[in-house]
Design an enzyme around this catalytic site. Sequence first.
Site, PDB file in Angstrom:
ATOM      1  N   LEU A 321      -0.477  -7.412  -9.730  1.00 50.93           N
ATOM      2  CA  LEU A 321      -1.510  -6.472 -10.155  1.00 50.93           C
ATOM      3  C   LEU A 321      -1.033  -5.032 -10.084  1.00 50.93           C
ATOM      4  O   LEU A 321      -1.530  -4.174 -10.802  1.00 50.93           O
ATOM      5  CB  LEU A 321      -2.765  -6.639  -9.281  1.00 50.93           C
ATOM      6  CG  LEU A 321      -3.475  -7.988  -9.346  1.00 50.93           C
ATOM      7  CD1 LEU A 321      -4.593  -8.053  -8.318  1.00 50.93           C
ATOM      8  CD2 LEU A 321      -4.028  -8.230 -10.740  1.00 50.93           C
ATOM      9  N   GLN A 323       1.772  -2.080  -7.595  1.00 49.49           N
ATOM     10  CA  GLN A 323       2.614  -1.862  -6.434  1.00 49.49           C
ATOM     11  C   GLN A 323       2.615  -0.397  -6.057  1.00 49.49           C
ATOM     12  O   GLN A 323       2.281   0.475  -6.863  1.00 49.49           O
ATOM     13  CB  GLN A 323       4.046  -2.313  -6.709  1.00 49.49           C
ATOM     14  CG  GLN A 323       4.781  -1.437  -7.706  1.00 49.49           C
ATOM     15  CD  GLN A 323       6.178  -1.942  -7.963  1.00 49.49           C
ATOM     16  OE1 GLN A 323       6.371  -2.980  -8.571  1.00 49.49           O
ATOM     17  NE2 GLN A 323       7.157  -1.192  -7.495  1.00 49.49           N
ATOM     18  N   GLY A 324       2.957  -0.127  -4.800  1.00 45.78           N
ATOM     19  CA  GLY A 324       3.074   1.227  -4.300  1.00 45.78           C
ATOM     20  C   GLY A 324       4.274   1.310  -3.384  1.00 45.78           C
ATOM     21  O   GLY A 324       5.118   0.414  -3.348  1.00 45.78           O
ATOM     22  N   GLY A 325       4.345   2.381  -2.619  1.00 47.54           N
ATOM     23  CA  GLY A 325       5.486   2.573  -1.736  1.00 47.54           C
ATOM     24  C   GLY A 325       5.505   1.616  -0.566  1.00 47.54           C
ATOM     25  O   GLY A 325       6.544   1.438   0.075  1.00 47.54           O
ATOM     26  N   PHE A 326       4.360   0.970  -0.268  1.00 50.05           N
ATOM     27  CA  PHE A 326       4.288   0.128   0.915  1.00 50.05           C
ATOM     28  C   PHE A 326       4.312  -1.371   0.603  1.00 50.05           C
ATOM     29  O   PHE A 326       4.603  -2.176   1.474  1.00 50.05           O
ATOM     30  CB  PHE A 326       3.010   0.434   1.700  1.00 50.05           C
ATOM     31  CG  PHE A 326       2.893   1.873   2.088  1.00 50.05           C
ATOM     32  CD1 PHE A 326       3.864   2.478   2.856  1.00 50.05           C
ATOM     33  CD2 PHE A 326       1.822   2.643   1.653  1.00 50.05           C
ATOM     34  CE1 PHE A 326       3.769   3.817   3.209  1.00 50.05           C
ATOM     35  CE2 PHE A 326       1.718   3.974   2.000  1.00 50.05           C
ATOM     36  CZ  PHE A 326       2.697   4.559   2.779  1.00 50.05           C
ATOM     37  N   GLY A 327       3.967  -1.754  -0.624  1.00 47.16           N
ATOM     38  CA  GLY A 327       3.936  -3.167  -0.911  1.00 47.16           C
ATOM     39  C   GLY A 327       3.539  -3.467  -2.342  1.00 47.16           C
ATOM     40  O   GLY A 327       3.305  -2.569  -3.149  1.00 47.16           O
ATOM     41  N   VAL A 329       0.925  -5.928  -4.817  1.00 50.28           N
ATOM     42  CA  VAL A 329      -0.349  -6.642  -4.803  1.00 50.28           C
ATOM     43  C   VAL A 329      -0.347  -7.700  -5.903  1.00 50.28           C
ATOM     44  O   VAL A 329       0.015  -7.416  -7.053  1.00 50.28           O
ATOM     45  CB  VAL A 329      -1.528  -5.673  -5.008  1.00 50.28           C
ATOM     46  CG1 VAL A 329      -2.853  -6.434  -4.960  1.00 50.28           C
ATOM     47  CG2 VAL A 329      -1.522  -4.591  -3.933  1.00 50.28           C
ATOM     48  N   LYS A 344      -1.898  -8.375  -0.765  1.00 49.19           N
ATOM     49  CA  LYS A 344      -0.899  -7.321  -0.633  1.00 49.19           C
ATOM     50  C   LYS A 344       0.215  -7.793   0.287  1.00 49.19           C
ATOM     51  O   LYS A 344      -0.020  -8.152   1.436  1.00 49.19           O
ATOM     52  CB  LYS A 344      -1.510  -6.043  -0.070  1.00 49.19           C
ATOM     53  CG  LYS A 344      -0.473  -4.945   0.099  1.00 49.19           C
ATOM     54  CD  LYS A 344      -1.088  -3.628   0.521  1.00 49.19           C
ATOM     55  CE  LYS A 344      -0.022  -2.556   0.626  1.00 49.19           C
ATOM     56  NZ  LYS A 344      -0.566  -1.256   1.007  1.00 49.19           N
ATOM     57  N   ASP A 441      -5.588  10.455  -1.412  1.00 52.20           N
ATOM     58  CA  ASP A 441      -4.962  10.101  -2.694  1.00 52.20           C
ATOM     59  C   ASP A 441      -6.016   9.661  -3.704  1.00 52.20           C
ATOM     60  O   ASP A 441      -5.900   8.613  -4.333  1.00 52.20           O
ATOM     61  CB  ASP A 441      -3.922   8.999  -2.488  1.00 52.20           C
ATOM     62  CG  ASP A 441      -2.917   8.922  -3.643  1.00 52.20           C
ATOM     63  OD1 ASP A 441      -2.835   9.892  -4.419  1.00 52.20           O
ATOM     64  OD2 ASP A 441      -2.220   7.907  -3.757  1.00 52.20           O
TER      65      ASP A 441
END
Length: 627
Positions: A321, A323-327, A329, A344, A441
Amino acid sequence: MPFKKSDHNRFEVLESASINNGALQVTPDSDEIRYLSEKSGRILWKDRIKLHDKKAKVASFNTSFFINIQNHSNSTSGHGEGMAFVIVPNLDLPPDSEGQYLGLTNAATDGNATNQLLAIEFDTFKQDFDPDDNHIGLNINSVLSIQNVPLSNSGLQLVPESPKNFTIWVQYDGVNKTLQVFMVDEENPVPTKPRPSNPVMIQQNLDIAKIVNERSYLGFAASTGSAVEKHCVLGWNLTVEKLPEDEGLVIEAKIALGVGVPLLVILLAGWWGQRVRHKKYETANDPTILGTLKSLPDTPREFRFGDLKAATDNFNEKNKLGQGGFGVVYKGVLSKESLEIAVKRFSRDNVKSKDDFLAELTIINRLRHKNLVKLLGWCYENGKLLLVYEYMPNGSLDTHIFCGPEKATLRWDLRYQIISGVASALHYVHNEYDQKVVHRDLKASNIMLDSGFNGRLGDFGLARAIENGKTSYAELEGVPGTLGYIAPECLHTGKATRESDIYGFGAVVLEVVCGQRPWTKIGKFFLVDWVWSLHRERRILEAVDERLRGDYVAEEAERLLLLGLACSHPNASERPKTQAILQIASGSLPVPYVPPFRPAFMWPSAGAVEGNADSEYTDDLTVTISH
């Protein structure tokens, strides 16, 4: 010796990239223009390289590479878009990263500090934010360069009429924290040739430890738009200072690839043993984390890893679905319960992922509001860290506001409903939840839509609890957030407040009503200044999204546009509080006075900040919570 197809085992070759015709082809190697347009790709060295450590040691590195950017003879719209040398935290190519995004970011992620991205761009297409169509730039987490250098003055043309090779040297001094970039053109690149003393194209003081992940991938990215070209890397040398491992070993790794030089990686004895021991450690669950999980108030549900693996089809890419800097989804379906979920999976290194996981869980565990994405539970098995959220069937708000012509734009009544719902969620986390959370954010891509198109505030990846500063788990350096939504005072302090969240909310309001992103230039103005100019000329309703074709309530639209400007006031103390925002949105309170000209930013005195209880600044430590 040129690159060979067998070199695939040395690289991660992503999306439309390939290894072909003796080169790394970062975008398609084809003579048919239909296969070249609107593409993006990356080719990265297969292993992550340690660039800094927890003792503030930063690795020095030197790299040189040889590129050739070829214009397509049948292209009628010029050449574009360009390529870049990149340092990135993971192997994922952002979706929709073609065109102006150079395979680096996309419209939803551009400017986000969690990108942890550093790039040297070679840009061949002029966007509104570019100086010209022939320049190099230094990019941090965004395609908006912090330094641009036009090449025409140096007699260099990235895409000349006759193909030409260019040699580029990138040198980083980890002790003095300086970055230098050199560039020359030459017919036959020689990989062992030392860099020249000049010209220095880019010179910048830069602490990469504050930008990139501790262990990162190095390589190349590129993209095309409606205008096309080929992006070739003919050779690549890389030397990186290897930082001390746990037992104090110092290693220097050298990679020399293409143009007659074989691969060489130097490792010292004992390193493999350390890796094996480290892997064994990672497979065991940390009792500290388990103890924290079991002691949480209102303990959320614990899921089995096998069930989540089955629900997501083994975390299949087709179910991703976002993604970001931490994981990352993934969408999943728990077949026994016929329940759709969003899973996530944390993706940073072992220690940071534990920090991210605990930081997210310990705050969001107790958040309860109809306009927040709901946490369902967690999983921690064999070192794997996952959080399970309620699935939002209508995706994120930005996909409905910034949709293509094939998709109907979001109706006015739904836009108004979504803004009102997000305002209610923001009031809850600022004032009604006992920990007083700052989101940090706010943007359309972080607002999710349920089956009834109700706005659900999600992706608290940069959030933190104001009162919990001394017990935060995770640390992010620099100013987190996304450009266009960051309040001006944050760029001075590097700290977040409830007022800076209000500024981000104002950007979202204008984004939703106008159908334009905050960094969009309309004529000579960015979005907020454009709306302010229309307000000054008593033409503010001309800012409403044209795709609505006049199908909106004028009184509501004017109210929201003025509210967006009030929340975007450069001075934090002048922005309305969330309680007033709720009343303004409902029509029970008039919009505060909005001056005809956008006020100048005024830095408040220290006493004024300390005396304002609603201006409680967070410190540099951040608790992270994401959807």
